[in-house]
Design a protein around this motif. Structure first.
Motif, PDB file in Angstrom:
ATOM      1  N   ASN A 134      15.245  -4.861  57.366  1.00 60.82           N
ATOM      2  CA  ASN A 134      16.626  -4.746  57.800  1.00 60.82           C
ATOM      3  C   ASN A 134      16.728  -5.437  59.159  1.00 60.82           C
ATOM      4  OD1 ASN A 134      18.929  -3.691  59.198  1.00 60.82           O
ATOM      5  ND2 ASN A 134      19.006  -2.004  57.733  1.00 60.82           N
ATOM      6  N   THR A 181      30.169  -2.435  46.160  1.00 64.05           N
ATOM      7  CA  THR A 181      29.617  -2.828  47.460  1.00 64.05           C
ATOM      8  C   THR A 181      30.360  -4.066  47.931  1.00 64.05           C
ATOM      9  OG1 THR A 181      27.551  -3.210  48.661  1.00 64.05           O
ATOM     10  CG2 THR A 181      27.762  -4.333  46.548  1.00 64.05           C
ATOM     11  N   ARG A 189      23.759   1.892  44.673  1.00 60.87           N
ATOM     12  CA  ARG A 189      24.084   0.853  45.671  1.00 60.87           C
ATOM     13  C   ARG A 189      23.367   1.084  47.006  1.00 60.87           C
ATOM     14  NH1 ARG A 189      30.114   2.155  48.116  1.00 60.87           N
ATOM     15  NH2 ARG A 189      29.589   4.238  48.903  1.00 60.87           N
ATOM     16  N   ARG A 245      25.179  -4.100  57.701  1.00 60.79           N
ATOM     17  CA  ARG A 245      24.198  -3.007  57.807  1.00 60.79           C
ATOM     18  C   ARG A 245      22.748  -3.469  57.713  1.00 60.79           C
ATOM     19  NH1 ARG A 245      26.701   2.310  58.019  1.00 60.79           N
ATOM     20  NH2 ARG A 245      28.894   1.781  57.945  1.00 60.79           N
ATOM     21  N   ASN A 293      18.724   6.679  56.383  1.00 60.47           N
ATOM     22  CA  ASN A 293      18.864   6.939  57.825  1.00 60.47           C
ATOM     23  C   ASN A 293      17.545   7.402  58.436  1.00 60.47           C
ATOM     24  OD1 ASN A 293      21.618   7.849  56.455  1.00 60.47           O
ATOM     25  ND2 ASN A 293      22.024   6.854  58.387  1.00 60.47           N
ATOM     26  N   HIS A 353       7.788  -6.777  59.485  1.00 54.93           N
ATOM     27  CA  HIS A 353       8.206  -6.492  58.109  1.00 54.93           C
ATOM     28  C   HIS A 353       9.705  -6.728  58.008  1.00 54.93           C
ATOM     29  CE1 HIS A 353       8.905  -4.734  54.315  1.00 54.93           C
ATOM     30  NE2 HIS A 353       9.424  -3.604  54.769  1.00 54.93           N
TER      31      HIS A 353
HETATM   32  O1  UT7 Z   1      10.432  -1.003  54.097  1.00 60.21           O
HETATM   33  C1  UT7 Z   1      11.072   0.177  54.459  1.00 60.21           C
HETATM   34  C2  UT7 Z   1      12.153   0.339  53.442  1.00 60.21           C
HETATM   35  N1  UT7 Z   1      13.418   0.786  53.818  1.00 60.21           N
HETATM   36  C3  UT7 Z   1      14.113   0.506  54.930  1.00 60.21           C
HETATM   37  O2  UT7 Z   1      13.684  -0.075  55.875  1.00 60.21           O
HETATM   38  C4  UT7 Z   1      15.530   0.999  54.961  1.00 60.21           C
HETATM   39  C5  UT7 Z   1      15.872   1.700  56.237  1.00 60.21           C
HETATM   40  N2  UT7 Z   1      17.270   2.097  56.249  1.00 60.21           N
HETATM   41  C6  UT7 Z   1      18.276   1.213  56.311  1.00 60.21           C
HETATM   42  O3  UT7 Z   1      18.052   0.030  56.350  1.00 60.21           O
HETATM   43  C7  UT7 Z   1      19.686   1.757  56.407  1.00 60.21           C
HETATM   44  O4  UT7 Z   1      19.643   3.160  56.566  1.00 60.21           O
HETATM   45  C8  UT7 Z   1      20.548   1.405  55.159  1.00 60.21           C
HETATM   46  C9  UT7 Z   1      20.835  -0.093  55.145  1.00 60.21           C
HETATM   47  C10 UT7 Z   1      19.830   1.809  53.892  1.00 60.21           C
HETATM   48  C11 UT7 Z   1      21.880   2.146  55.216  1.00 60.21           C
HETATM   49  O5  UT7 Z   1      22.560   1.819  56.411  1.00 60.21           O
HETATM   50  P1  UT7 Z   1      23.241   2.988  57.269  1.00 60.21           P
HETATM   51  O6  UT7 Z   1      23.927   2.337  58.399  1.00 60.21           O
HETATM   52  O7  UT7 Z   1      22.158   3.979  57.569  1.00 60.21           O
HETATM   53  O8  UT7 Z   1      24.328   3.549  56.274  1.00 60.21           O
HETATM   54  P2  UT7 Z   1      24.482   4.999  55.675  1.00 60.21           P
HETATM   55  O9  UT7 Z   1      23.371   5.321  54.739  1.00 60.21           O
HETATM   56  O10 UT7 Z   1      24.732   5.941  56.813  1.00 60.21           O
HETATM   57  O11 UT7 Z   1      25.798   4.855  54.820  1.00 60.21           O
HETATM   58  C12 UT7 Z   1      27.073   4.600  55.434  1.00 60.21           C
HETATM   59  C13 UT7 Z   1      28.132   4.517  54.347  1.00 60.21           C
HETATM   60  C14 UT7 Z   1      28.110   5.678  53.365  1.00 60.21           C
HETATM   61  O12 UT7 Z   1      29.445   5.999  53.048  1.00 60.21           O
HETATM   62  P3  UT7 Z   1      30.166   7.278  53.712  1.00 60.21           P
HETATM   63  O13 UT7 Z   1      29.326   8.460  53.308  1.00 60.21           O
HETATM   64  O14 UT7 Z   1      30.145   7.021  55.193  1.00 60.21           O
HETATM   65  O15 UT7 Z   1      31.525   7.253  53.100  1.00 60.21           O
HETATM   66  C15 UT7 Z   1      27.451   5.092  52.144  1.00 60.21           C
HETATM   67  O16 UT7 Z   1      27.829   5.712  50.942  1.00 60.21           O
HETATM   68  O17 UT7 Z   1      27.943   3.333  53.564  1.00 60.21           O
HETATM   69  C16 UT7 Z   1      27.946   3.665  52.168  1.00 60.21           C
HETATM   70  N3  UT7 Z   1      27.074   2.740  51.449  1.00 60.21           N
HETATM   71  C17 UT7 Z   1      27.497   1.563  50.983  1.00 60.21           C
HETATM   72  N4  UT7 Z   1      28.691   0.962  51.004  1.00 60.21           N
HETATM   73  C18 UT7 Z   1      28.781  -0.255  50.435  1.00 60.21           C
HETATM   74  C19 UT7 Z   1      25.767   2.879  51.191  1.00 60.21           C
HETATM   75  N5  UT7 Z   1      25.311   1.792  50.527  1.00 60.21           N
HETATM   76  C20 UT7 Z   1      26.368   0.961  50.391  1.00 60.21           C
HETATM   77  C21 UT7 Z   1      26.541  -0.307  49.809  1.00 60.21           C
HETATM   78  N6  UT7 Z   1      27.746  -0.885  49.856  1.00 60.21           N
HETATM   79  N7  UT7 Z   1      25.512  -0.972  49.226  1.00 60.21           N
END
Ligand code: UT7
Length: 322
Positions: free
Chosen positions: A252, A29, A152, A37, A215, A249
Motif C-alpha cells: 500500500n 468500488t 471488495r 487508499r 486497519n 514490500h
Molecule cells: O502484505 C500485507 C497485506 N495487507 C496490507 O498491507 C493491507 C493493510 N491495510 C490497508 O492497506 C488498508 O487498511 C486498506 C486499503 C485495506 C483499507 O483502507 P482504510 O483506509 O483502512 O479503509 P477502511 O477499511 O477503514 O474502509 C473505509 C471505507 C469503509 O466504508 P465505511 O464503513 O466507512 O462506510 C469500507 O467499507 O471504505 C470502504 N471500502 C471500500 N470502498 C470502495 C473498503 N474497500 C473498498 C473498496 N472500494 N474496494
C-alpha cells in the motif's frame, strides 16, 4: 571470508492486466477509492492454467541470464510462495524440473509477504557456511487464486507475479545482514482460514480465501517496517543517510510513505511498484528490485535496504551492497 552477493535479477508478470476501472464493473468500488487508499492503479492476473511455477520459471530464466550462469551451476533453489502449485511437492521442485535441472536441493519457504526476505536469509547463510556457491531465490505468487472476488475490501489489493535473484559466493561483501521476525499471536488478522490439515470447504463461507482486518494490519505493518529498519541500520552501524535505496514490500502506497518518512528516506530513493502490480506478496520485493536494476536506478556498489511485512505476522529485512 565468504559472502553472498546478488549477481543477477529477473522478474515476470502475467500478460493479463486488470485495471481499477475493470474492477468497477464487477464490484462496488471506484478507481478513485483504490488509488486514494492504496496507490494501486492496476494488477496482473495469471491466465487460466498458468501456475506459480510458470511465473517463477520466467523470472528465474531472466536472473540466470543476467548472472551469466548455467542452470547446472545452481546448488540450491528456494521458492518463497503462499500459493504453491500443489500441496506437495514443493513448487521449488517443479521449478527445478521446468528449468531442466535435477539433483540440487529445492524447497519452499512460507512466510507470506515476508517470504522472499526469509528465503534470502536462508540462502545467504547456506552460502556463507559453505553449503553451496550458487543459489536461485524466487518469490512467486498467484494470489488471484485465493482472493475472494466478491470481497471488495481485499480483492482490489492483490496481484500475481514473480521475481528472482541469483545469489553467489564471493569474497566481496554483498548481503551485509538479514533479520527475520514473527509473532503468531496475530494470525487471525490476516489469513486464509482453510488448509490441508484443517480440512477443506472450498466455498466463500468456508473460508477458502484471504480474510483481513485491514486497519489493524496497516498499523502493524508501519510499526514493523520502522522497527526492522532501525534494527538493521543500528546492527550494522549504518546511518539512514548512507542508504541509496529502500525497496519495501509493496502492499500500500500509504504504508510505504509512512515507512519511508520514519526512516527519513525521500520518496525519490524508494522503489515503488505497487501502483502497477498491486500486492504480489512474496514476489513484491524481488519484482521491485529487478525493475529498479533493469531501469538503471539501482547500480552496482549501492547500499540497498529490503524491508518486508506479512501475515503471520512476519517481518524481515536485508541490507545489501548491490
Ligand atoms: O502484505 C500485507 C497485506 N495487507 C496490507 O498491507 C493491507 C493493510 N491495510 C490497508 O492497506 C488498508 O487498511 C486498506 C486499503 C485495506 C483499507 O483502507 P482504510 O483506509 O483502512 O479503509 P477502511 O477499511 O477503514 O474502509 C473505509 C471505507 C469503509 O466504508 P465505511 O464503513 O466507512 O462506510 C469500507 O467499507 O471504505 C470502504 N471500502 C471500500 N470502498 C470502495 C473498503 N474497500 C473498498 C473498496 N472500494 N474496494
Amino acid at each position: 571470508m565468504t559472502y553472498s552477493r546478488i549477481t543477477g535479477t529477473g522478474s515476470y508478470l502475467p500478460e493479463k492486466v486488470v485495471t481499477n476501472h475493470d474492477l468497477e464493473k464487477t464490484m462496488e468500488t471506484s478507481d478513485q477509492w483504490i488509488r486514494d487508499r492504496t496507490g494501486i492503479k492496476r494488477r496482473h492476473i495469471a491466465a487460466d492454467g498458468e501456475t506459480t511455477s510458470d511465473l517463477a520459471v520466467h523470472a528465474a530464466e531472466q536472473a540466470i541470464d543476467a548472472a551469466g550462469i548455467k542452470v547446472d551451476d545452481i546448488d540450491l533453489i528456494v521458492v518463497a510462495t503462499t500459493t504453491p502449485d500443489k500441496i506437495f511437492p514443493a513448487t521449488a521442485c517443479t521449478v527445478q524440473r521446468k528449468l531442466g535441472s535435477s539433483g540440487c536441493g529445492a524447497f519452499d519457504v512460507q512466510a507470506v509477504c515476508s517470504g522472499f526476505v526469509y528465503a534470502l536469509d536462508v540462502a545467504d547463510r547456506h552460502i556463507r557456511t559453505g553449503g553451496g556457491k550458487t543459489v536461485l531465490v524466487i518469490g512467486a505468487e498467484t494470489l488471484s487464486r485465493i482472493v475472494d472476488w466478491e470481497d471488495r475490501t481485499t480483492a482490489v489489493l492483490f496481484g500475481d507475479g514473480a521475481g528472482a535473484v541469483i545469489l553467489q559466493a564471493t569474497d566481496e561483501q554483498g548481503i551485509i545482514s538479514t533479520h527475520i521476525h514473527s509473532d503468531g499471536r496475530h494470525e487471525e488478522l490476516l489469513h486464509v482460514p482453510q488448509g490441508a490439515s484443517q480440512g477443506y470447504d472450498q466455498t466463500r463461507a468456508g473460508g477458502a480465501y484471504i480474510q483481513m482486518n485491514g486497519n489493524a494490519v496497516f498499523r502493524k505493518a508501519v510499526g514493523a517496517l520502522d522497527s526492522i529498519s532501525r534494527e538493521t541500520l543500528a546492527g550494522n552501524n549504518v546511518a539512514h543517510g548512507d542508504l541509496d535505496w529502500l525497496v519495501p514490500h509493496q502492499a500500500n502506497m500509504r504504508i510505504i510513505t509512512a515507512a519511508a518518512n520514519k526512516l527519513r528516506m525521500p520518496l525519490e530513493r524508494v522503489i515503488v511498484t505497487v501502483d502497477e502490480h498491486a500486492n504480489t506478496s512474496a514476489a513484491s520485493i524481488p519484482l521491485a528490485l529487478d525493475i529498479a536494476v533493469r531501469d538503471g536506478r539501482i547500480k552496482r556498489g549501492q547500499l540497498v535496504l529490503l524491508g518486508a511485512f506479512g501475515a503471520g505476522f512476519t517481518w524481515g529485512s536485508a541490507l545489501l551492497r548491490y
